[in-house]
Design a protein around this motif. Structure first.
Motif, PDB file in Angstrom:
ATOM      1  N   GLY A  25     122.499  56.503  35.284  1.00  0.00           N
ATOM      2  CA  GLY A  25     123.738  56.366  36.035  1.00  0.00           C
ATOM      3  C   GLY A  25     124.819  55.687  35.225  1.00  0.00           C
ATOM      4  N   ARG A  26     126.009  55.632  35.822  1.00  0.00           N
ATOM      5  CA  ARG A  26     127.165  55.008  35.181  1.00  0.00           C
ATOM      6  C   ARG A  26     127.089  53.495  35.333  1.00  0.00           C
ATOM      7  N   MET A  27     127.341  52.788  34.254  1.00  0.00           N
ATOM      8  CA  MET A  27     127.310  51.337  34.263  1.00  0.00           C
ATOM      9  C   MET A  27     128.729  50.820  34.505  1.00  0.00           C
ATOM     10  N   VAL A  28     129.012  50.425  35.736  1.00  0.00           N
ATOM     11  CA  VAL A  28     130.365  50.000  36.087  1.00  0.00           C
ATOM     12  C   VAL A  28     130.531  48.488  35.995  1.00  0.00           C
ATOM     13  N   GLN A  29     129.430  47.753  35.927  1.00  0.00           N
ATOM     14  CA  GLN A  29     129.488  46.307  35.783  1.00  0.00           C
ATOM     15  C   GLN A  29     128.641  45.869  34.591  1.00  0.00           C
ATOM     16  N   SER A  30     129.043  44.759  33.999  1.00  0.00           N
ATOM     17  CA  SER A  30     128.268  44.206  32.892  1.00  0.00           C
ATOM     18  C   SER A  30     126.919  43.701  33.396  1.00  0.00           C
ATOM     19  N   ILE A  31     125.916  43.805  32.541  1.00  0.00           N
ATOM     20  CA  ILE A  31     124.584  43.272  32.853  1.00  0.00           C
ATOM     21  C   ILE A  31     124.392  42.000  32.043  1.00  0.00           C
ATOM     22  N   PRO A  32     124.182  40.857  32.704  1.00  0.00           N
ATOM     23  CA  PRO A  32     124.083  39.582  31.981  1.00  0.00           C
ATOM     24  C   PRO A  32     122.928  39.563  30.985  1.00  0.00           C
ATOM     25  N   GLY A  49     130.292  57.943  27.241  1.00  0.00           N
ATOM     26  CA  GLY A  49     130.984  56.688  27.478  1.00  0.00           C
ATOM     27  C   GLY A  49     130.744  55.728  26.329  1.00  0.00           C
ATOM     28  N   SER A  50     131.224  54.511  26.482  1.00  0.00           N
ATOM     29  CA  SER A  50     131.101  53.540  25.395  1.00  0.00           C
ATOM     30  C   SER A  50     131.029  52.132  25.958  1.00  0.00           C
ATOM     31  N   GLY A  51     130.655  51.210  25.097  1.00  0.00           N
ATOM     32  CA  GLY A  51     130.533  49.822  25.506  1.00  0.00           C
ATOM     33  C   GLY A  51     129.998  48.976  24.372  1.00  0.00           C
ATOM     34  N   THR A  52     129.506  47.812  24.734  1.00  0.00           N
ATOM     35  CA  THR A  52     128.987  46.858  23.764  1.00  0.00           C
ATOM     36  C   THR A  52     127.650  46.330  24.241  1.00  0.00           C
ATOM     37  N   VAL A  53     126.713  46.231  23.335  1.00  0.00           N
ATOM     38  CA  VAL A  53     125.428  45.598  23.600  1.00  0.00           C
ATOM     39  C   VAL A  53     125.362  44.345  22.730  1.00  0.00           C
ATOM     40  N   VAL A  54     125.130  43.211  23.350  1.00  0.00           N
ATOM     41  CA  VAL A  54     125.033  41.946  22.620  1.00  0.00           C
ATOM     42  C   VAL A  54     123.554  41.617  22.455  1.00  0.00           C
ATOM     43  N   ILE A  55     123.097  41.608  21.221  1.00  0.00           N
ATOM     44  CA  ILE A  55     121.687  41.373  20.909  1.00  0.00           C
ATOM     45  C   ILE A  55     121.538  40.010  20.261  1.00  0.00           C
ATOM     46  N   ASP A  56     120.888  39.082  20.965  1.00  0.00           N
ATOM     47  CA  ASP A  56     120.724  37.715  20.463  1.00  0.00           C
ATOM     48  C   ASP A  56     122.042  37.149  19.940  1.00  0.00           C
ATOM     49  N   SER A  73     111.177  39.319  24.133  1.00  0.00           N
ATOM     50  CA  SER A  73     111.939  38.122  23.744  1.00  0.00           C
ATOM     51  C   SER A  73     113.334  38.413  23.200  1.00  0.00           C
ATOM     52  N   ILE A  74     113.779  39.663  23.197  1.00  0.00           N
ATOM     53  CA  ILE A  74     115.116  39.981  22.694  1.00  0.00           C
ATOM     54  C   ILE A  74     116.138  39.765  23.810  1.00  0.00           C
ATOM     55  N   LEU A  75     117.021  38.786  23.620  1.00  0.00           N
ATOM     56  CA  LEU A  75     118.064  38.501  24.599  1.00  0.00           C
ATOM     57  C   LEU A  75     119.175  39.537  24.433  1.00  0.00           C
ATOM     58  N   HIS A  76     119.464  40.279  25.495  1.00  0.00           N
ATOM     59  CA  HIS A  76     120.470  41.334  25.380  1.00  0.00           C
ATOM     60  C   HIS A  76     121.357  41.390  26.620  1.00  0.00           C
ATOM     61  N   GLU A  77     122.615  41.724  26.357  1.00  0.00           N
ATOM     62  CA  GLU A  77     123.650  41.824  27.381  1.00  0.00           C
ATOM     63  C   GLU A  77     124.364  43.156  27.184  1.00  0.00           C
ATOM     64  N   GLN A  78     124.730  43.818  28.290  1.00  0.00           N
ATOM     65  CA  GLN A  78     125.365  45.126  28.212  1.00  0.00           C
ATOM     66  C   GLN A  78     126.737  45.069  28.880  1.00  0.00           C
ATOM     67  N   ILE A  79     127.770  45.496  28.136  1.00  0.00           N
ATOM     68  CA  ILE A  79     129.148  45.410  28.615  1.00  0.00           C
ATOM     69  C   ILE A  79     129.801  46.781  28.492  1.00  0.00           C
ATOM     70  N   ASP A  84     136.222  53.598  29.847  1.00  0.00           N
ATOM     71  CA  ASP A  84     135.272  54.686  29.598  1.00  0.00           C
ATOM     72  C   ASP A  84     133.848  54.142  29.682  1.00  0.00           C
ATOM     73  N   PRO A  85     133.412  53.711  30.877  1.00  0.00           N
ATOM     74  CA  PRO A  85     132.101  53.062  30.995  1.00  0.00           C
ATOM     75  C   PRO A  85     130.962  53.990  30.606  1.00  0.00           C
ATOM     76  N   MET A  86     129.963  53.409  29.985  1.00  0.00           N
ATOM     77  CA  MET A  86     128.843  54.204  29.502  1.00  0.00           C
ATOM     78  C   MET A  86     127.939  54.655  30.640  1.00  0.00           C
ATOM     79  N   VAL A  87     127.390  55.842  30.467  1.00  0.00           N
ATOM     80  CA  VAL A  87     126.384  56.382  31.370  1.00  0.00           C
ATOM     81  C   VAL A  87     125.061  56.333  30.626  1.00  0.00           C
ATOM     82  N   GLU A  88     124.093  55.642  31.208  1.00  0.00           N
ATOM     83  CA  GLU A  88     122.848  55.327  30.498  1.00  0.00           C
ATOM     84  C   GLU A  88     121.639  55.842  31.257  1.00  0.00           C
ATOM     85  N   SER A  89     120.657  56.353  30.508  1.00  0.00           N
ATOM     86  CA  SER A  89     119.326  56.614  31.032  1.00  0.00           C
ATOM     87  C   SER A  89     118.388  55.570  30.440  1.00  0.00           C
TER      88      SER A  89
END
Length: 312
Positions: A25-32, A49-56, A73-79, A84-89
């Motif tokens: 689905g479409r990611m309309v909000q950031s995932i902490p 779509g596009s966005g940013t993934v913050v890895i550690d 143990s990988i700390l990750h955040e999705q923005i 143009d929000p990303m659509v992710e499977s």
């Protein structure tokens, strides 16, 4: 589509996999920011779509056809990008490599039987994070998996197990074409036995209910006592319930500080803190800076292209 009630277990070479969730689905909000427990992996495919993934703490731009895996143990955040929000499977699974007991026979003294085996799965098992362009056509596999789950035609379960196996093979082949990012911690598989649905319930509780979740409520949800639940969290994450909840709350607060202009007092209430003072103390203890300093720093780093890495 989001289905977190799956239970597909299948062998592949010397490894057992257990899939417990798929979503698209479409990611309309950031995932902490959050991290998976021992033996747990999440496979992400950006359809468009596009966005940013913050890895550690390191931001990486993602776009159409980006494939990445976040492991133990990988700390990750999705923005997602607002315009143009990303659509992710996504697929969530646990991995159970074969173990053999040592002479003492203790589960704490086990060692992996596969430690010296050569396998095309080795890069997957030894990396806690991987990112690259998909070259193995995983998108049609995702599409067929979602179709089978929706239609549930006769024989769909053995077919889905075969499709999941094929998906893992294709993902492992992608790994062979690039160098490693992050190794799995040495204890990334120790004591990782158990039902993957439990780890998923725990992770989703911290991710979605960080404001209100309690140890007692979580224990009832997974049908364990509070003491057993605390032990389970230590086993999966080498952490405690309170630390995991604080991590989740501060992660959510960080997203709100970066992406909104809400007053800090309102953010404190939204993330489950009884007062601004309590929130400010917890935030500075966890991040090393005050919430205001964090917001100023995030604002100064933002811009039309806030991160140095390009979209694939």
């Amino acid at each position: 589509m989001h289905d977190n009630s799956l239970n597909f277990t299948f062998p592949l070479e010397h490894v057992s996999f257990q899939v417990s969730m798929v979503s698209t689905g479409r990611m309309v909000q950031s995932i902490p920011a959050h991290a998976h427990g021992r033996g747990c992996y999440e496979i992400h495919y950006i359809r468009y779509g596009s966005g940013t993934v913050v890895i550690d703490g390191v931001p990486r731009r993602v776009g159409q056809n980006t494939l990445y895996t976040t492991g133990p143990s990988i700390l990750h955040e999705q923005i997602p990008d607002p315009s143009d929000p990303m659509v992710e499977s996504c697929i969530y699974l646990r991995v159970f490599p074969d173990f053999e007991k040592t002479e003492r026979g203790s589960s704490h003294a086990r060692r992996r039987k596969d430690s010296k085996r050569a396998s095309f799965l080795t890069p997957f098992l030894e990396q806690a994070f991987w990112m690259g362009q998909d070259t193995q056509q995983v998108l049609p596999l995702f599409d067929t998996i979602f179709q089978e789950l929706e239609q549930k035609k006769p024989g769909y379960r053995p077919l889905l197990s075969a499709l999941f196996q094929q998906l893992i093979v294709c993902i492992a082949r992608n790994y062979l074409e690039t160098e490693a990012y992050y190794p799995v911690p040495e204890n990334g598989f120790e004591d990782a036995s158990g039902d993957s649905s439990l780890s998923l319930i725990v992770e989703e509780a911290f991710l979605n209910e960080y404001r209100t979740i309690t140890l007692e409520r979580l224990a009832r949800r997974i049908h364990l006592s509070p003491r057993q639940t605390e032990r389970l969290i230590r086993q999966y994450y080498n952490s405690t319930f309170l630390k995991k909840r604080t991590e989740a709350r501060i992660g959510a607060a960080s997203v709100l500080l970066k992406t909104t202009e809400l007053p800090i007092g309102e953010i404190a209430e939204m993330t489950g803190y009884s007062s601004s003072e309590h929130f400010s103390y917890a935030f500075k203890t966890y991040t090393g800076m005050s919430a205001r300093e964090f917001r100023r720093k995030s604002s100064s780093e933002a811009g039309p292209h806030p991160f140095s890495e390009n979209v694939f």
